[in-house]
Design a protein around this motif. Sequence first.
Motif, PDB file in Angstrom:
ATOM      1  N   TRP A  88      -2.388   1.147 -10.438  1.00  0.00           N
ATOM      2  CA  TRP A  88      -1.329   1.051  -9.485  1.00  0.00           C
ATOM      3  C   TRP A  88      -0.737   2.381  -9.183  1.00  0.00           C
ATOM      4  O   TRP A  88      -0.542   3.196  -9.751  1.00  0.00           O
ATOM      5  CB  TRP A  88      -0.046   0.200  -9.889  1.00  0.00           C
ATOM      6  N   THR A  89      -0.681   2.450  -7.698  1.00  0.00           N
ATOM      7  CA  THR A  89      -0.058   3.647  -7.147  1.00  0.00           C
ATOM      8  C   THR A  89       1.173   3.865  -7.792  1.00  0.00           C
ATOM      9  O   THR A  89       2.075   2.744  -8.316  1.00  0.00           O
ATOM     10  CB  THR A  89      -0.011   3.934  -5.557  1.00  0.00           C
ATOM     11  N   ALA A  90       1.801   5.115  -7.712  1.00  0.00           N
ATOM     12  CA  ALA A  90       3.063   5.155  -8.197  1.00  0.00           C
ATOM     13  C   ALA A  90       4.194   4.453  -7.447  1.00  0.00           C
ATOM     14  O   ALA A  90       4.077   4.055  -6.330  1.00  0.00           O
ATOM     15  CB  ALA A  90       3.744   6.545  -8.176  1.00  0.00           C
ATOM     16  N   TYR A  91       5.351   3.934  -8.153  1.00  0.00           N
ATOM     17  CA  TYR A  91       6.385   3.120  -7.392  1.00  0.00           C
ATOM     18  C   TYR A  91       6.803   3.946  -6.167  1.00  0.00           C
ATOM     19  O   TYR A  91       6.987   5.516  -6.387  1.00  0.00           O
ATOM     20  CB  TYR A  91       7.428   2.776  -8.233  1.00  0.00           C
ATOM     21  N   GLU A  92       6.948   3.448  -4.887  1.00  0.00           N
ATOM     22  CA  GLU A  92       7.152   4.469  -3.633  1.00  0.00           C
ATOM     23  C   GLU A  92       6.067   5.318  -3.797  1.00  0.00           C
ATOM     24  O   GLU A  92       6.334   6.458  -3.271  1.00  0.00           O
ATOM     25  CB  GLU A  92       8.530   5.122  -3.908  1.00  0.00           C
ATOM     26  N   GLY A  93       4.877   4.801  -4.087  1.00  0.00           N
ATOM     27  CA  GLY A  93       3.685   5.429  -3.827  1.00  0.00           C
ATOM     28  C   GLY A  93       3.350   6.338  -2.519  1.00  0.00           C
ATOM     29  O   GLY A  93       2.513   6.967  -2.661  1.00  0.00           O
ATOM     30  N   TRP A  94       3.579   5.805  -1.552  1.00  0.00           N
ATOM     31  CA  TRP A  94       3.425   6.292  -0.198  1.00  0.00           C
ATOM     32  C   TRP A  94       4.663   6.304   0.596  1.00  0.00           C
ATOM     33  O   TRP A  94       5.753   5.681   0.600  1.00  0.00           O
ATOM     34  CB  TRP A  94       2.533   5.513   0.590  1.00  0.00           C
ATOM     35  N   THR A  95       4.848   7.331   1.275  1.00  0.00           N
ATOM     36  CA  THR A  95       5.879   7.787   2.244  1.00  0.00           C
ATOM     37  C   THR A  95       5.634   7.052   3.786  1.00  0.00           C
ATOM     38  O   THR A  95       4.338   6.830   3.784  1.00  0.00           O
ATOM     39  CB  THR A  95       6.036   9.088   2.544  1.00  0.00           C
ATOM     40  N   TRP A  96       6.418   7.064   4.578  1.00  0.00           N
ATOM     41  CA  TRP A  96       6.512   6.710   5.855  1.00  0.00           C
ATOM     42  C   TRP A  96       5.300   7.495   6.623  1.00  0.00           C
ATOM     43  O   TRP A  96       5.074   8.571   6.424  1.00  0.00           O
ATOM     44  CB  TRP A  96       7.761   6.614   6.703  1.00  0.00           C
ATOM     45  N   CYS A  97       5.182   6.981   7.906  1.00  0.00           N
ATOM     46  CA  CYS A  97       4.115   7.632   8.901  1.00  0.00           C
ATOM     47  C   CYS A  97       4.047   9.160   9.117  1.00  0.00           C
ATOM     48  O   CYS A  97       3.130   9.816   9.202  1.00  0.00           O
ATOM     49  CB  CYS A  97       3.984   6.967  10.117  1.00  0.00           C
ATOM     50  N   TRP A  98       5.374   9.753   9.232  1.00  0.00           N
ATOM     51  CA  TRP A  98       5.225  10.990   9.491  1.00  0.00           C
ATOM     52  C   TRP A  98       5.259  12.050   8.370  1.00  0.00           C
ATOM     53  O   TRP A  98       5.305  13.262   8.587  1.00  0.00           O
ATOM     54  CB  TRP A  98       6.821  11.277  10.288  1.00  0.00           C
ATOM     55  N   ASP A  99       5.050  11.618   7.191  1.00  0.00           N
ATOM     56  CA  ASP A  99       4.772  12.467   5.900  1.00  0.00           C
ATOM     57  C   ASP A  99       3.799  11.832   5.014  1.00  0.00           C
ATOM     58  O   ASP A  99       3.758  10.696   4.607  1.00  0.00           O
ATOM     59  CB  ASP A  99       6.375  12.606   5.150  1.00  0.00           C
ATOM     60  N   GLU A 100       2.828  12.995   4.591  1.00  0.00           N
ATOM     61  CA  GLU A 100       1.579  12.427   3.722  1.00  0.00           C
ATOM     62  C   GLU A 100       2.274  12.506   2.230  1.00  0.00           C
ATOM     63  O   GLU A 100       2.977  13.303   1.976  1.00  0.00           O
ATOM     64  CB  GLU A 100       0.275  13.185   3.838  1.00  0.00           C
ATOM     65  N   THR A 101       1.555  11.568   1.366  1.00  0.00           N
ATOM     66  CA  THR A 101       1.878  11.654   0.042  1.00  0.00           C
ATOM     67  C   THR A 101       0.916  11.690  -0.727  1.00  0.00           C
ATOM     68  O   THR A 101      -0.322  11.005  -0.464  1.00  0.00           O
ATOM     69  CB  THR A 101       2.750  10.095  -0.571  1.00  0.00           C
ATOM     70  N   ASP A 102       0.800  12.168  -2.009  1.00  0.00           N
ATOM     71  CA  ASP A 102      -0.182  12.176  -2.987  1.00  0.00           C
ATOM     72  C   ASP A 102      -0.049  11.475  -4.053  1.00  0.00           C
ATOM     73  O   ASP A 102       1.115  11.175  -4.683  1.00  0.00           O
ATOM     74  CB  ASP A 102      -0.283  13.859  -3.857  1.00  0.00           C
ATOM     75  N   ASN A 103      -1.020  10.719  -4.407  1.00  0.00           N
ATOM     76  CA  ASN A 103      -1.061   9.816  -5.629  1.00  0.00           C
ATOM     77  C   ASN A 103      -2.276  10.376  -6.725  1.00  0.00           C
ATOM     78  O   ASN A 103      -3.130  10.717  -6.383  1.00  0.00           O
ATOM     79  CB  ASN A 103      -1.493   8.451  -5.360  1.00  0.00           C
ATOM     80  N   LEU A 104      -1.811  10.639  -7.809  1.00  0.00           N
ATOM     81  CA  LEU A 104      -2.720  11.470  -8.665  1.00  0.00           C
ATOM     82  C   LEU A 104      -3.106  10.445  -9.918  1.00  0.00           C
ATOM     83  O   LEU A 104      -2.132   9.868 -10.488  1.00  0.00           O
ATOM     84  CB  LEU A 104      -2.061  12.731  -9.255  1.00  0.00           C
ATOM     85  N   PHE A 105      -4.277  10.329 -10.189  1.00  0.00           N
ATOM     86  CA  PHE A 105      -4.910   9.401 -11.080  1.00  0.00           C
ATOM     87  C   PHE A 105      -5.678  10.118 -12.258  1.00  0.00           C
ATOM     88  O   PHE A 105      -6.433  11.187 -11.806  1.00  0.00           O
ATOM     89  CB  PHE A 105      -5.653   8.283 -10.381  1.00  0.00           C
ATOM     90  N   ASP A 106      -5.708  10.080 -13.342  1.00  0.00           N
ATOM     91  CA  ASP A 106      -6.299  10.626 -14.426  1.00  0.00           C
ATOM     92  C   ASP A 106      -7.582  10.026 -14.657  1.00  0.00           C
ATOM     93  O   ASP A 106      -7.634   8.491 -15.056  1.00  0.00           O
ATOM     94  CB  ASP A 106      -5.474  10.875 -15.535  1.00  0.00           C
ATOM     95  N   LEU A 107      -8.934  10.544 -14.622  1.00  0.00           N
ATOM     96  CA  LEU A 107     -10.092  10.013 -14.713  1.00  0.00           C
ATOM     97  C   LEU A 107     -10.783  10.352 -15.976  1.00  0.00           C
ATOM     98  O   LEU A 107     -11.799  10.049 -16.388  1.00  0.00           O
ATOM     99  CB  LEU A 107     -11.041  10.281 -13.584  1.00  0.00           C
ATOM    100  N   THR A 108     -10.171  11.173 -16.950  1.00  0.00           N
ATOM    101  CA  THR A 108     -10.566  11.708 -17.966  1.00  0.00           C
ATOM    102  C   THR A 108     -11.307  10.759 -18.851  1.00  0.00           C
ATOM    103  O   THR A 108     -12.241  11.066 -19.303  1.00  0.00           O
ATOM    104  CB  THR A 108      -9.552  12.671 -18.895  1.00  0.00           C
ATOM    105  N   ASN A 109     -10.606   9.715 -19.241  1.00  0.00           N
ATOM    106  CA  ASN A 109     -11.082   8.650 -20.259  1.00  0.00           C
ATOM    107  C   ASN A 109     -11.780   7.532 -19.850  1.00  0.00           C
ATOM    108  O   ASN A 109     -11.914   6.770 -20.563  1.00  0.00           O
ATOM    109  CB  ASN A 109      -9.947   8.290 -21.327  1.00  0.00           C
ATOM    110  N   ILE A 110     -12.348   7.510 -18.565  1.00  0.00           N
ATOM    111  CA  ILE A 110     -13.092   6.348 -18.264  1.00  0.00           C
ATOM    112  C   ILE A 110     -14.417   6.314 -19.027  1.00  0.00           C
ATOM    113  O   ILE A 110     -14.898   7.581 -19.496  1.00  0.00           O
ATOM    114  CB  ILE A 110     -13.383   6.434 -16.545  1.00  0.00           C
TER     115      ILE A 110
END
Length: 198
Positions: free
Chosen positions: A105-127
């Motif tokens: 899941w993206t973080a709670y409040e994972g995205w902001t509104w249209c005028w500002d971009e947000t990063d969601n970081l995921f760890d892939l190391t242990n796939i």
Amino acid sequence: MLKRISLVTLCLCLLALPAAVSAFTLGTDYTESINVSGNTYTSTVEFDNGFIGWLQTESWGHTLSEDFMTVPDNFTVNSATLRITGFHAVGNGLDLVNFGGTCNWTAYEGWTWCWDETDNLFDLTNIDNSYWNTSPLMVSMTPIFDLGVCLTSSIMTVNYGDAGVPNFPSGVTAVPEPTTLLLLASGLLGAGYMRRRN
């Protein structure tokens, strides 16, 4: 109590609805650039048309390097991250992201509104290692609690190491901890005392 049960039932019904599954098209919806610096491999996807509608699943791929694909035989994955950037119009930011056989899941409040971009970081190391041996590494996303998400970029960064070689920072050597040496010494003293006593 009845209100809470109704809300849970509604959420389960929404999750049970079949989602429209499609894929972004390389060259039309997104472009990809590759950067290799030593054992660090970066795949950057820039979306030209990154909109995903509510309960719609879109997927895209990150190309993997043939030079590092022999995981775990010749290489190990020391660290790997996936940074997805975007924004939403209406919703609370919780969306489903799938990569390497796992759902996140993206973080709670994972995205902001249209005028500002947000990063969601995921760890892939242990796939699972098998995902590092097949190119591309596929990523998919389904907006669940957003009416739509517009993605701007997806950056996968992988740091590889040689198989069987511990990954120590440069200039650092492995030294036993003092407590390990103390434990070993006390064990030897105890064994010597017991032998002498008998």
